[in-house]
Design an enzyme around this catalytic site. Sequence first.
Site, PDB file in Angstrom:
ATOM      1  N   ALA A   1      43.250  37.133  42.384  1.00 26.76           N
ATOM      2  CA  ALA A   1      44.189  37.259  41.129  1.00 26.76           C
ATOM      3  C   ALA A   1      45.074  38.314  41.117  1.00 26.76           C
ATOM      4  O   ALA A   1      44.723  39.413  42.042  1.00 26.76           O
ATOM      5  CB  ALA A   1      43.569  37.079  39.953  1.00 26.76           C
ATOM      6  N   CYS A   2      46.244  38.138  40.639  1.00 25.11           N
ATOM      7  CA  CYS A   2      47.202  39.058  40.694  1.00 25.11           C
ATOM      8  C   CYS A   2      46.530  40.475  40.072  1.00 25.11           C
ATOM      9  O   CYS A   2      45.829  40.185  39.155  1.00 25.11           O
ATOM     10  CB  CYS A   2      48.297  38.613  39.855  1.00 25.11           C
ATOM     11  SG  CYS A   2      49.704  40.033  39.616  1.00 25.11           S
ATOM     12  N   PRO A   3      46.821  41.608  40.540  1.00 23.40           N
ATOM     13  CA  PRO A   3      47.625  41.945  41.601  1.00 23.40           C
ATOM     14  C   PRO A   3      46.922  42.268  43.172  1.00 23.40           C
ATOM     15  O   PRO A   3      47.511  42.858  43.864  1.00 23.40           O
ATOM     16  CB  PRO A   3      48.208  43.454  41.127  1.00 23.40           C
ATOM     17  CG  PRO A   3      46.813  44.029  40.719  1.00 23.40           C
ATOM     18  CD  PRO A   3      46.015  42.810  39.863  1.00 23.40           C
ATOM     19  N   MET A   4      45.782  41.681  43.130  1.00 26.70           N
ATOM     20  CA  MET A   4      44.965  42.061  44.466  1.00 26.70           C
ATOM     21  C   MET A   4      45.664  41.487  45.720  1.00 26.70           C
ATOM     22  O   MET A   4      45.598  42.381  46.656  1.00 26.70           O
ATOM     23  CB  MET A   4      43.592  41.419  44.335  1.00 26.70           C
ATOM     24  CG  MET A   4      42.552  42.276  43.651  1.00 26.70           C
ATOM     25  SD  MET A   4      42.861  44.060  43.976  1.00 26.70           S
ATOM     26  CE  MET A   4      41.910  44.008  45.782  1.00 26.70           C
TER      27      MET A   4
END
Lengths: 75, 160
Positions: A13-16
């Site tokens: 998921a964001c920001p990964m």
Amino acid sequence: MEITKVVDTKGMACPMPIVKVKKALDTLESGQVMEVQSTDKGSLNDFQAWVKQTNHELVKHEEEQGVYKFFVRKK
Amino acid sequence: MTEQKEKTTIVLFSGDMDKAIAAFIIANGAAAYDHEVTIFFTFWGLNTMRRDEVVKVKKGFLEKAFGWMMPRGAKKLGLSNMHYMGMGPKLIKHVMKKHNALTLPQLIELAQEQGVKLVACTMTMDLLGLQQEELIPGMEYAGVAGYLGDAVDAKVNLFI
């Protein structure tokens, strides 16, 4: 096109995804290409914006059964 | 690298978990954009950086009272909306896990790993009775001039 590195961010998921990609890109030499895989529906917009601002090149992108693939050449 | 890096600065004023998560996601994203990122913590935002264990420091009665009333660290923050006497944060943590989203402590760790500069406002630390020993290690300490020094060069500037 020779792919130096494959970065799998599927399910992240964001920001990964963008953080992983940045880290991976730091290990590449100029001109080398990496492939990024993502299942995040926002990733196309994200990568287009990120590549533009960081001056790398998005060579091509494709989508296959919900998996997005991006090929990025380091500047 | 000789070229000047872009800068991003964020002021985290709120002590709400959801707002802190938003701030740290933007900070981590900006760091991935190769920006120099600063988060300036002031007022309730300082509680995000509090250690979760009790730290023995010398304090007056008012400072102690503030210490008891304010959340002790990132894990203890409430939600700005749908808090429901503490049920809301539990629910949010559950859905975040389900969607593979990083928790606030993980986002903070990632930000530190990416070299995000974390600055605590010393004036509001005094007001809230917080001392350096009570905040997580690796923080910097400054006032408005320090923040503005970074902010004038930053194209991205947020107050959260």
